[in-house]
Design a protein around this motif. Structure first.
Motif, PDB file in Angstrom:
ATOM      1  N   UNK A  81     -30.307  10.197   3.906  1.00 21.21           N
ATOM      2  CA  UNK A  81     -31.310  11.130   3.775  1.00 21.21           C
ATOM      3  C   UNK A  81     -30.852  12.357   4.593  1.00 21.21           C
ATOM      4  N   UNK A  82     -31.742  13.359   4.804  1.00 17.93           N
ATOM      5  CA  UNK A  82     -31.441  14.614   5.418  1.00 17.93           C
ATOM      6  C   UNK A  82     -31.314  14.399   6.918  1.00 17.93           C
ATOM      7  N   UNK A  83     -32.243  13.432   7.365  1.00 25.18           N
ATOM      8  CA  UNK A  83     -32.271  12.940   8.734  1.00 25.18           C
ATOM      9  C   UNK A  83     -30.904  12.287   9.175  1.00 25.18           C
TER      10      UNK A  83
ATOM     11  N   UNK B  17     -28.320  15.089   9.536  1.00 20.68           N
ATOM     12  CA  UNK B  17     -28.427  15.844  10.686  1.00 20.68           C
ATOM     13  C   UNK B  17     -27.996  14.989  12.028  1.00 20.68           C
ATOM     14  N   UNK B  18     -28.385  13.567  11.987  1.00 18.93           N
ATOM     15  CA  UNK B  18     -27.881  12.850  12.989  1.00 18.93           C
ATOM     16  C   UNK B  18     -26.264  12.647  13.137  1.00 18.93           C
TER      17      UNK B  18
ATOM     18  N   UNK C 110     -25.432  21.421   4.498  1.00 11.55           N
ATOM     19  CA  UNK C 110     -25.293  20.096   5.678  1.00 11.55           C
ATOM     20  C   UNK C 110     -24.383  18.988   4.922  1.00 11.55           C
ATOM     21  N   UNK C 111     -24.323  18.841   3.569  1.00  9.65           N
ATOM     22  CA  UNK C 111     -23.647  17.849   2.980  1.00  9.65           C
ATOM     23  C   UNK C 111     -22.301  18.174   3.208  1.00  9.65           C
TER      24      UNK C 111
ATOM     25  N   UNK D  22     -21.361  19.852  -6.452  1.00 12.22           N
ATOM     26  CA  UNK D  22     -20.624  20.998  -6.599  1.00 12.22           C
ATOM     27  C   UNK D  22     -19.940  21.318  -5.103  1.00 12.22           C
ATOM     28  N   UNK D  23     -20.731  21.332  -4.109  1.00 14.27           N
ATOM     29  CA  UNK D  23     -20.109  21.566  -2.658  1.00 14.27           C
ATOM     30  C   UNK D  23     -19.351  20.465  -2.169  1.00 14.27           C
TER      31      UNK D  23
END
Length: 139
Positions: free
Chosen positions: A78-80, A83-84, A110-111, A132-133
């Motif tokens: 997840x995004x969370x 972020x952690x 972020x990824x 892609x990133x």
């Protein structure tokens, strides 16, 4: 009106479609077994054959999964989660046998900042922008 539209056949989340090429004689054998009632259809035959081969090689697969330290099954990021990882100043090395998925709200930035490598034996579900990133980190 749009609220009345329902998806008739939702895509199963636990499977991935593959395509194989099979010789005409082998295909004929499969069709004969289906016609004789041994299998309900070609897909049933192919799934059964694959499962039999996986069972046959189960010990080797189990040892290889342990040796490579792969997460087995479904792994969702997840995004969370990311972020952690970012807050801890760490980087993820994603190694999954099965399905790895990255949430749709994860940005490519972020990824890229949090995922150092991706090795998936099975399927990787992520947005096209995230794939892609990470393309230089996916093997």
């Amino acid at each position: 009106m749009a609220s009345n539209v329902h998806e008739l056949r939702p895509r199963p989340s636990d499977s991935e479609k593959i395509t194989i090429n099979l010789g005409y004689v082998d295909l004929g054998h499969v069709d004969l077994l289906v016609q004789e009632g041994f299998y309900s259809n070609r897909t049933d035959f192919i799934r059964t054959a694959i499962r039999n081969q996986l069972d046959r090689h189960n010990d080797a697969v189990t040892k290889s999964v342990a040796r490579r330290q792969l997460d087995l099954g479904l792994r969702h990021y997840t995004r969370q989660d990311l972020e952690a990882v970012q807050a801890a100043g760490e980087a993820l090395h994603i190694q999954v046998l099965g399905l790895a998925s990255i949430a749709g709200d994860v940005t490519p930035e972020l990824a890229r900042q949090t995922i150092a490598s991706v090795h998936v034996l099975g399927a990787l579900h992520a947005s096209p922008a995230v794939k892609e990133a990470l393309k230089d980190r996916i093997r």
